[in-house]
Enzyme design. Structure first.
Site, PDB file in Angstrom:
ATOM      1  CG  HIS A  41      -0.646  -6.224  -9.034  1.00  0.00           C
ATOM      2  ND1 HIS A  41      -0.575  -4.863  -9.094  1.00  0.00           N
ATOM      3  CD2 HIS A  41      -1.653  -6.511  -8.182  1.00  0.00           C
ATOM      4  CE1 HIS A  41      -1.500  -4.344  -8.293  1.00  0.00           C
ATOM      5  NE2 HIS A  41      -2.170  -5.329  -7.732  1.00  0.00           N
ATOM      6  CE  LYS A  93      -9.554  -1.910  -3.892  1.00  0.00           C
ATOM      7  NZ  LYS A  93      -8.905  -2.313  -2.648  1.00  0.00           N
ATOM      8  CE  LYS A 102      -2.632  -9.984  -7.557  1.00  0.00           C
ATOM      9  NZ  LYS A 102      -2.459  -9.128  -6.380  1.00  0.00           N
ATOM     10  CE  LYS A 124      -6.673  -7.709  -0.458  1.00  0.00           C
ATOM     11  NZ  LYS A 124      -6.080  -6.566  -1.084  1.00  0.00           N
ATOM     12  CG  ASP A 134      -2.041  -7.108  -2.554  1.00  0.00           C
ATOM     13  OD1 ASP A 134      -2.070  -6.761  -3.764  1.00  0.00           O
ATOM     14  OD2 ASP A 134      -2.950  -6.861  -1.758  1.00  0.00           O
ATOM     15  CD  GLU A 135      -0.151  -3.938  -4.623  1.00  0.00           C
ATOM     16  OE1 GLU A 135      -0.871  -4.960  -4.657  1.00  0.00           O
ATOM     17  OE2 GLU A 135      -0.451  -2.919  -3.997  1.00  0.00           O
TER      18      GLU A 135
END
Lengths: 144, 489, 296
Positions: B298, B338, B206, B180, B208-209
């Site tokens: 993902h 979430k 990882k 992030k 992100d997508e």
């Protein structure tokens, strides 16, 4: 900055304070209850791809009590107390047929860790080599 | 139950093939006496018929449109073994507590499909039929794939057990984190996050997508810096480490080029997004099997069609297709995080990915007994809004074969990324230790964490920061299951 | 188990602890399984009481160190030593003196190898399997062969002695065999004698007890003795007791097994064997017993 203080963290419980013998026996008892076979292995080379540690004894397929496995750990520590020793539990049931648990029960007093060296290639690529400092010395003289 | 339409029998012979328009039921797509063969593909649809259309006719229409039918009778049917190729709706049950919805069971002969092609299977099952006017809404809830058809698929290129053996990590869930912020980091900065998280104690990091090759970071740069970080961390910890390098790209050729580069750099794992499409997924899966590469998927995009109860498809069907197409990891819900996920439904997804066979379990949303025909196990990934304070719940609900991804929960730690990673690892190991010792860890989770935190300051600070964070929203996708429901046909 | 509790208590519910331990159920089971053996059963009760009181004392901080629980069972073959050992393992488990409560029964061949270097691993393997339970060594005196000074049995003995001393928490050893030979064995191996806390002597059964034992066996296998057969059996027992190789309950089992064989042969030889009744199949006649060599 906070930095991870350990340099060899293989196994299930390497981030916890070293397990006491009683705690080790509780983990063994769990494995025996699942029907898994426990084994004791040792090595002087902690390289992450060093799959085959030396077998201290045959996997204990018929052992009913942790004390029996602990006896082997104790014997192994007497001989290889300055090496890495781990306990593995093997699950032979279909769809696993592999290791179900693996944790370290003994470490050398001084752990020099691993070195990283780089060989540069074309297009900014790098070939990496990770190797144990301990293996620079001949067998028998490592971890002295 | 057969609402309405009674007396309208299937037509046979010359009458059946007279030019004109017939009800689907009459054309042979509704066969209440049909007993599915072991080799049939079975699909379960949730049908919401248009007002005035009875449930049997709607089910027959879905069967027809997803197999051989068109809007009018065609004589060329008679040049084929049409009875065999027709899909057969054979059972319709009302959905408990939903007066206008029905579960329709439809059987398809295996010969309707090309082997080893998710694209071909889905072109029939979810092809034209979802836009079909006779139904107001339509949802594919579950499928039973026959063993014979499954055997034409490769399945996960690596599988859970081989993955664990390659990584040399056993007896605990794996830990990961998504770098992030999702977007904007340069390659150099991005690799810093990867190094810190892996050295701190995570097994994986990882992409992100939506990290592919954007102006702020081109893909080669990302790969090079990430592999520097992975190797540094591996040397620092004597563990095998990995970063899911996202090889998703505009074309299959570019995707393979990126995968080859990941291999050249010595990565153990690559990553793709579900939006690649089924054929591209099968292509990269076969490449991964050939090249000893773990393949992470993902599920980007799935919620556009999986979240609403009356239309689209249930995620468990995606799980089935992806286990067939062959991925090693798939995001499958967290229960406590979430993102959407009722605990029982999530268990249904996990079982679908991990079990060698799953029995009928309506409470988990599993409508069929499914044999997996030795296809490998696919590791579920729990990602999105989970944190170390929930470790006992995560271990209880998700079990041991899962990757727990704490993105924010690692990078957002007050003492830095390494501290965040260490806190997560200590929380996890202490929970596994307590579980194995026979402690009631679900009830005593907070105590166990508090005790472990005494010898781990980062864990204490993590607990102080996130202890009260929960995401308690009602799930939209829950099982429709009333144990007393009497089914009829 | 061996350490003093951090907070010694001031009272102990002996009654409640006894009830919780389920020891009475094991004793009852033993009563059902084994006829007679009054002195043995009495000793078992005493041992159970001792262990229970030990536990109570420990809870008050009055005792430290694990008690020695190794035993010797002496008596002739067929007097119930193995069965009692099984129940003893159960009692020790119920009272918390062993963790698993299983019994591993071995003889010299399981412990001693034939070649140099084979004995220690074999003995250790057996000990590992028995840990957490009871190791029952039948005819233990065969471990010691003074006539051969290089006999490997000595190696097994040394390992056993070490474990019996150092791992009393982990393993209980029961040595079993003929009384006189065990006595000689203990004389030459004082290390064993000093490590054994309880000696149990298994008396031979009386002819009345043997008849009861035989009857229980017959019932359990769904056979019935005719009144004549009962009479013959009562004559058979004292005769058999005087003959060589008499082995108490085991001889009764053998006698019944042979009677069953003869009954089957008798039925097979009958002309009307196409139409046997339930009664035919369950009845043992006098002649099935009379054919025994005991009566010749």
């Amino acid at each position: 900055m906070h930095e991870n203080p350990r340099n060899m963290t293989q196994g299930q419980f390497s981030f916890l304070p070293p397990l006491t013998d009683d705690q080790i026996k509780l983990q063994m008892a769990y494995a025996i209850k699942q029907g898994w076979a426990l084994s004791v292995e040792y090595t002087d080379d902690p390289h992450p791809r060093n799959t085959y540690w030396e077998m201290w004894c045959q996997p204990m397929f018929d052992t009913k009590d942790p004390a029996a496995v602990m006896t082997e750990v104790t014997e192994c520590r007497k001989v290889y107390g300055n090496m890495y020793i781990r306990v593995n539990a093997f699950d032979n049931s279909r769809w696993r047929e592999s290791v179900a648990m693996s944790f370290i029960v003994n470490r050398p007093k001084y752990e020099p860790g691993l070195a990283l060296s780089r060989t540069e290639g074309p297009g900014r690529t790098i070939q990496y080599r990770v190797h144990s400092y301990a293996t620079d010395k001949p067998k028998g003289e490592r971890y002295k | 139950m057969a609402t309405g339409g009674a007396g309208k029998k299937e037509l046979k012979g010359a009458d059946r093939y007279k030019a004109g328009v017939l009800e689907y039921k009459v054309m042979g797509y509704w066969q209440p006496d049909y007993v599915p063969k072991d080799t049939d593909v079975i699909a379960l649809f949730r049908i919401t018929p248009q007002p005035g259309v009875d449930a049997d006719e709607a089910a027959a229409a879905v069967a027809g449109e997803s197999s051989t039918a068109t809007w009018t009778v065609v004589w060329t049917d008679r040049l084929t073994a049409a009875e065999l190729y027709r899909a057969k709706a054979y059972r319709v049950d009302p959905v408990p507590n939903a007066p206008d919805q029905y579960f329709a069971y439809i059987a398809y002969d295996m010969d309707l499909f090309e082997g080893d092609s998710i694209a071909n299977l889905t072109a029939s099952i979810i092809g034209n039929v979802f836009g079909f006017k006779a139904v107001k809404a339509l949802r594919l809830e579950d499928m039973r794939i026959p063993v014979a058809y499954l055997k034409t698929f490769q399945g996960p290129p690596t599988g859970v057990m081989v993955e664990r053996e390659r990584l040399d990590k056993f007896g605990r869930p794996l830990l990961g984190a998504t770098t992030k912020p999702k977007l904007g980091l340069s390659g150099r900065n991005y690799g810093r996050v990867v190094y810190e998280a892996l050295k701190g104690g995570l097994d994986f990091t990882k992409d992100d997508e939506n990290i592919n090759s954007q102006p702020f970071m081109h893909w080669r740069d990302r790969f090079l810096y990430c592999m520097e970080a992975v190797n540094r961390a591996s040397a620092a910890t004597a563990e095998v480490k990995g970063h899911y390098l996202n090889v998703t790209a505009g074309t299959c050729e570019q995707m393979i080029e990126r995968a080859e580069f990941a291999k050249e750099l010595g990565s153990v794992i690559i990553m793709i997004d579900l939006v690649l499409g089924y054929s591209a997924i099968q292509t990269i899966s076969k490449w991964a099997r050939r090249n000893d590469m773990i393949l992470h998927l993902h599920r980007a995009g799935n919620s556009t069609y999986s979240r609403q109860k009356n239309h689209g498809m249930n995620f468990r069907v995606i799980c089935k297709w992806m286990r067939m197409a062959g991925v090693d990891h798939i995001h499958a819900g967290t229960v406590v995080g979430k993102l959407e996920g009722d605990p029982l439904m999530v268990k249904g997804f996990y079982d679908t990915l991990l079990q060698p066979h799953t029995p009928v379990a309506p409470e988990l949303g599993l409508f069929f007994k499914q044999e997996w025909a030795s296809l490998g196990k696919c590791m579920p990934v729990a990602s999105g809004g989970i944190h170390l304070g929930q470790m006992h719940q995560l271990l209880h609900y998700l079990g041991e074969d899962v990757i727990l991804q704490f993105g924010g929960g690692t990078i957002g730690h007050p003492d830095g990324i390494q501290a965040g990673a260490e806190a997560n690892r200590v929380a996890l190991e202490s929970m596994v230790q307590a579980r194995n010792e026979g402690v009631d860890y679900l009830a005593k989770g907070p105590e166990i964490l508090a005790k472990a935190a005494k010898s781990c300051k980062p864990l204490q600070h993590g607990l102080d920061t996130w202890k009260n964070i929960t995401f308690n929203y009602a799930s939209t996708d829950t099982p429709d299951y009333t144990p007393q429901t009497t089914t009829s046909r | 188990m061996t350490t003093t509790p951090e907070n010694p208590t001031d009272s102990f519910d002996l009654e409640g602890e006894f009830a919780r331990s389920n020891v009475q159920a094991v004793l009852d089971k033993l009563d059902r399984e084994l006829i007679g053996l009054r002195p043995v059963k009495q000793r078992i009760r005493e041992i159970a009481a001792l262990l229970l009181v030990d536990k109570a004392r420990r809870s008050m901080g009055l005792e430290t160190g694990a008690p020695t629980l190794h035993m010797s069972f002496t008596g002739n073959p067929g007097t119930g030593k193995t069965t009692v050992a099984l129940r003893m393992a159960e009692i020790l488990k119920n009272l918390g003196y062993v963790r698993q409560g299983h019994l591993v029964s071995v003889t010299r061949d399981d412990l001693v190898g034939q070649y140099i270097g084979h004995t220690a691993p074999k003995t250790r393997e057996v000990i590992k399997k028995a840990m957490g339970g009871v190791l029952f060594i039948d005819e233990a005196y065969y471990l010691y062969k003074p006539e051969n000074e290089r006999d490997y049995g000595q190696e097994a003995i040394e390992i056993l002695l070490q474990v019996m001393e150092n791992q009393r928490d982990d393993l209980v050893v029961i040595l079993a065999g003929y009384a006189n030979r065990m006595e000689v064995f203990f004389q030459s191996n004082p290390g064993f004698r000093s490590r054994i806390a309880h000696h149990l002597d298994f008396p031979d059964y009386s002819d009345v007890e043997l008849f009861e034992i035989a009857k229980i066996m017959v019932d359990a296998q769904h056979y019935v003795l005719t009144p004549e057969a009962v009479k013959v059996l009562k004559e058979y027992i004292p005769r058999r007791m005087k003959m060589p190789h008499f082995a108490n309950a085991r001889s009764m089992r053998n006698a019944i097994d042979r009677a069953k064989l003869r009954q089957a042969n008798r039925l097979f030889g009958r002309k009307d064997r196409t139409n046997l009744t339930r009664k035919d199949l369950t009845t043992i006649e006098a002649e099935d017993l009379l054919a025994s060599r005991v009566f010749q």
